[in-house]
Scaffold this motif. Structure first.
Motif, PDB file in Angstrom:
ATOM      1  N   SER A   4       0.919  -1.072   0.096  1.00 33.13           N
ATOM      2  CA  SER A   4      -0.024  -0.060   0.101  1.00 33.13           C
ATOM      3  C   SER A   4       0.788   1.298   0.055  1.00 33.13           C
ATOM      4  N   GLU A   5       2.113   1.295   0.585  1.00 33.13           N
ATOM      5  CA  GLU A   5       2.926   2.430   0.740  1.00 33.13           C
ATOM      6  C   GLU A   5       3.598   2.571  -0.622  1.00 33.13           C
ATOM      7  N   VAL A   6       4.008   1.567  -1.282  1.00 30.89           N
ATOM      8  CA  VAL A   6       4.583   1.701  -2.689  1.00 30.89           C
ATOM      9  C   VAL A   6       3.584   2.294  -3.633  1.00 30.89           C
ATOM     10  N   LEU A   7       2.371   1.629  -3.406  1.00 29.17           N
ATOM     11  CA  LEU A   7       1.246   2.350  -4.424  1.00 29.17           C
ATOM     12  C   LEU A   7       0.853   3.726  -4.189  1.00 29.17           C
TER      13      LEU A   7
END
Length: 136
Positions: free
Chosen positions: A123-126
């Motif tokens: 989710s953080e990468v997205l």
């Protein structure tokens, strides 16, 4: 019945076995150090001090005598034997100190080694990708 089972688990876990092995090795190590002190360290030290054998160093408190054909031993303080035991202790303590110091040094070295970076959650990468797209 439960206590017997707990004791068996405790004894079989390895704690008791490790302790027994440590005691046996410690006893053997103590004999080695005593031999080292008595046979290697103290004779040259005795020669340096004028041919003194530390085992013979005693302070006679009450002389021995013979009474009606029975030998009564002297009462002595064997301070030479005490000196040898002190030297034994110092050598053993120093060797244990060196061993613990080496173990602690190894632990610190392992702790100081950088850990592999943890990958951020998906989710953080997205969210980072969305941010980068919005910047454009």
């Amino acid at each position: 019945m439960g206590m017997v089972k707990e004791f068996k688990e405790f004894a079989i876990k390895g704690n008791v076995i490790d302790l027994a092995v440590a005691v046996i090795i410690g006893g053997a190590f103590g004999k080695i150090v005593s031999s080292f002190v008595n046979d290697i360290v103290m004779p040259p030290l005795g020669v340096l001090l004028g041919g003194v054998d530390f085992k013979d160093l005693v302070l006679v408190l009450k002389a021995g005598y013979t009474e009606d054909g029975v030998d009564i031993p002297a009462v002595v303080l064997s301070y030479g034997n005490f000196i040898q035991n002190v030297v034994d202790f110092v050598i053993i303590a120093f060797v244990i100190f060196l061993a613990i110091r080496a173990i602690n040094f190894r632990k610190k070295k392992e702790e100081a080694a950088p850990a592999a970076p943890v990958a951020p959650p998906k989710s953080e990468v997205l969210l980072e990708e969305i941010r980068d797209l919005l910047k454009k």
